[in-house]
Design a protein around this motif. Sequence first.
Motif, PDB file in Angstrom:
ATOM      1  N   PRO A  33      12.615 130.654 -48.818  1.00  0.00           N
ATOM      2  CA  PRO A  33      13.558 130.444 -47.714  1.00  0.00           C
ATOM      3  C   PRO A  33      14.548 129.321 -48.022  1.00  0.00           C
ATOM      4  O   PRO A  33      14.199 128.332 -48.675  1.00  0.00           O
ATOM      5  CB  PRO A  33      12.650 130.075 -46.532  1.00  0.00           C
ATOM      6  CG  PRO A  33      11.291 130.564 -46.911  1.00  0.00           C
ATOM      7  CD  PRO A  33      11.220 130.442 -48.399  1.00  0.00           C
ATOM      8  N   GLU A  34      15.768 129.499 -47.566  1.00  0.00           N
ATOM      9  CA  GLU A  34      16.776 128.449 -47.707  1.00  0.00           C
ATOM     10  C   GLU A  34      16.256 127.156 -47.067  1.00  0.00           C
ATOM     11  O   GLU A  34      15.651 127.169 -46.003  1.00  0.00           O
ATOM     12  CB  GLU A  34      18.077 128.861 -47.031  1.00  0.00           C
ATOM     13  CG  GLU A  34      18.848 129.946 -47.774  1.00  0.00           C
ATOM     14  CD  GLU A  34      19.446 129.470 -49.080  1.00  0.00           C
ATOM     15  OE1 GLU A  34      19.621 128.232 -49.238  1.00  0.00           O
ATOM     16  OE2 GLU A  34      19.726 130.309 -49.949  1.00  0.00           O
ATOM     17  N   GLY A  35      16.508 126.049 -47.745  1.00  0.00           N
ATOM     18  CA  GLY A  35      16.105 124.756 -47.218  1.00  0.00           C
ATOM     19  C   GLY A  35      14.680 124.356 -47.546  1.00  0.00           C
ATOM     20  O   GLY A  35      14.263 123.243 -47.210  1.00  0.00           O
ATOM     21  N   THR A  36      13.936 125.235 -48.220  1.00  0.00           N
ATOM     22  CA  THR A  36      12.538 124.917 -48.542  1.00  0.00           C
ATOM     23  C   THR A  36      12.291 124.845 -50.045  1.00  0.00           C
ATOM     24  O   THR A  36      11.156 124.666 -50.466  1.00  0.00           O
ATOM     25  CB  THR A  36      11.584 125.962 -47.941  1.00  0.00           C
ATOM     26  OG1 THR A  36      11.744 127.215 -48.625  1.00  0.00           O
ATOM     27  CG2 THR A  36      11.836 126.145 -46.453  1.00  0.00           C
ATOM     28  N   ALA A  37      13.355 124.989 -50.851  1.00  0.00           N
ATOM     29  CA  ALA A  37      13.183 125.084 -52.300  1.00  0.00           C
ATOM     30  C   ALA A  37      12.413 123.899 -52.876  1.00  0.00           C
ATOM     31  O   ALA A  37      11.498 124.073 -53.700  1.00  0.00           O
ATOM     32  CB  ALA A  37      14.544 125.205 -52.975  1.00  0.00           C
ATOM     33  N   GLN A  38      12.746 122.680 -52.446  1.00  0.00           N
ATOM     34  CA  GLN A  38      12.120 121.499 -53.026  1.00  0.00           C
ATOM     35  C   GLN A  38      10.645 121.370 -52.650  1.00  0.00           C
ATOM     36  O   GLN A  38       9.908 120.599 -53.267  1.00  0.00           O
ATOM     37  CB  GLN A  38      12.892 120.244 -52.637  1.00  0.00           C
ATOM     38  CG  GLN A  38      14.291 120.196 -53.252  1.00  0.00           C
ATOM     39  CD  GLN A  38      14.978 118.864 -53.055  1.00  0.00           C
ATOM     40  OE1 GLN A  38      14.390 117.895 -52.588  1.00  0.00           O
ATOM     41  NE2 GLN A  38      16.256 118.794 -53.406  1.00  0.00           N
TER      42      GLN A  38
ATOM     43  N   ASN B 135      14.349 127.775 -57.183  1.00  0.00           N
ATOM     44  CA  ASN B 135      15.685 127.972 -56.624  1.00  0.00           C
ATOM     45  C   ASN B 135      15.632 129.074 -55.569  1.00  0.00           C
ATOM     46  O   ASN B 135      15.277 130.223 -55.859  1.00  0.00           O
ATOM     47  CB  ASN B 135      16.649 128.348 -57.751  1.00  0.00           C
ATOM     48  CG  ASN B 135      18.087 128.435 -57.308  1.00  0.00           C
ATOM     49  OD1 ASN B 135      18.385 128.673 -56.148  1.00  0.00           O
ATOM     50  ND2 ASN B 135      18.996 128.238 -58.256  1.00  0.00           N
ATOM     51  N   ALA B 136      16.032 128.747 -54.345  1.00  0.00           N
ATOM     52  CA  ALA B 136      15.965 129.722 -53.253  1.00  0.00           C
ATOM     53  C   ALA B 136      16.907 130.899 -53.467  1.00  0.00           C
ATOM     54  O   ALA B 136      16.683 131.976 -52.904  1.00  0.00           O
ATOM     55  CB  ALA B 136      16.282 129.033 -51.924  1.00  0.00           C
ATOM     56  N   ALA B 137      17.943 130.733 -54.277  1.00  0.00           N
ATOM     57  CA  ALA B 137      18.901 131.815 -54.491  1.00  0.00           C
ATOM     58  C   ALA B 137      18.360 132.919 -55.376  1.00  0.00           C
ATOM     59  O   ALA B 137      18.830 134.064 -55.307  1.00  0.00           O
ATOM     60  CB  ALA B 137      20.187 131.258 -55.098  1.00  0.00           C
ATOM     61  N   ILE B 138      17.359 132.592 -56.218  1.00  0.00           N
ATOM     62  CA  ILE B 138      16.926 133.582 -57.206  1.00  0.00           C
ATOM     63  C   ILE B 138      15.414 133.767 -57.286  1.00  0.00           C
ATOM     64  O   ILE B 138      14.955 134.723 -57.918  1.00  0.00           O
ATOM     65  CB  ILE B 138      17.456 133.235 -58.609  1.00  0.00           C
ATOM     66  CG1 ILE B 138      16.982 131.843 -59.055  1.00  0.00           C
ATOM     67  CG2 ILE B 138      18.976 133.318 -58.652  1.00  0.00           C
ATOM     68  CD1 ILE B 138      17.362 131.485 -60.487  1.00  0.00           C
ATOM     69  N   CYS B 139      14.627 132.895 -56.694  1.00  0.00           N
ATOM     70  CA  CYS B 139      13.179 132.931 -56.901  1.00  0.00           C
ATOM     71  C   CYS B 139      12.435 133.578 -55.731  1.00  0.00           C
ATOM     72  O   CYS B 139      12.847 133.478 -54.572  1.00  0.00           O
ATOM     73  CB  CYS B 139      12.633 131.529 -57.147  1.00  0.00           C
ATOM     74  SG  CYS B 139      13.203 130.803 -58.714  1.00  0.00           S
ATOM     75  N   THR B 140      11.314 134.184 -56.076  1.00  0.00           N
ATOM     76  CA  THR B 140      10.462 134.876 -55.115  1.00  0.00           C
ATOM     77  C   THR B 140       9.059 134.306 -55.209  1.00  0.00           C
ATOM     78  O   THR B 140       8.528 134.107 -56.315  1.00  0.00           O
ATOM     79  CB  THR B 140      10.433 136.388 -55.422  1.00  0.00           C
ATOM     80  OG1 THR B 140      11.769 136.895 -55.391  1.00  0.00           O
ATOM     81  CG2 THR B 140       9.577 137.135 -54.423  1.00  0.00           C
TER      82      THR B 140
END
Length: 309
Positions: free
Chosen positions: A101-106, A88-93
């Motif tokens: 980065p947003e839009g790259t989570a999948q 999850n881009a909102a919480i993961c590093t």
Amino acid sequence: MLGTAALHIPNVPAAMPDTGSSAPHRPDTVRTPAGLDVQGHRGARGRRPENTWPAFQYALEQGVPTLELDVVISADGQVVVSHEPWMNAAICTAPDGTPIPEGTAQQHNLYRMTYEEIAAYDCGQRQHPAFPEQEPEPAAKPLLHDVIARAEAFVQDTGREPVFYNIETKSRPAWEGRFHPSPDVFAQHLIDVIEDAEVSPRTTVQSFDPRTLRYTREAVPGLRLALLVAQEGDAGLAENLTTLGFVPHIYSPDYQLVDAALVTAAHTRGMQVIPWTVNDLTVMRRLVNWGGDGFITDYPDRAMRLRSE
């Protein structure tokens, strides 16, 4: 504080579905929590990083009867606790310390990663933007068998009542082959962990995807099953059960779909009603007074105060 006359907290026994199959029936040792079943959503998402041991420990410390969590499958067949089958881009590093980065989570697809690779990411040190009261701390996505082992040890060490588990299979037809294996393989991986941990009598398998529920019903007759229902695409109780093909032990809709009539209709069919995700005390009280059997919440501390009332 609610007076006892204001609350109706039924202890409706879980309905045993009529399997209508030739699968061998195992002894029915299914148990249900006594009283109102407060389920810590992803552990305690409002207070600690979701689906991590700190969240589950917090929920256990509040005394919740049930831990609610989600699972996915890794490339090496491990059952991993995660809400999405990606980072999850909102919480993961990422392992290099940079946020996804947003839009790259999948692109960070857990089904294409070994658990060793998954564990190199952090999904706890960044506070969830929707939960300002959450206390972040470094945490990796854990394995299901490790969460169960630690929860069982916590119960033994503290002397609290045994904990129940409500485990969601994060599967969808559109994801099959890309983000998870076929429903039967997915469900069997989960069943193996549950049975190896010897917690089947205290476990519910839930899903929006009827396919994993159908397989689990055939593979382990008697294991508690819950049908999750979202607002989008809700066809109503009768049609949802027709689509599923059997009556599960639990009907688990978005709380905004619930009213007194739905609770009565579900109870008439022998099902418990445990809505999600209920964070407002006024809504909690309303659901209880309608006869709801419990609810899933991001704030188990709030809900346990209500339960004590």
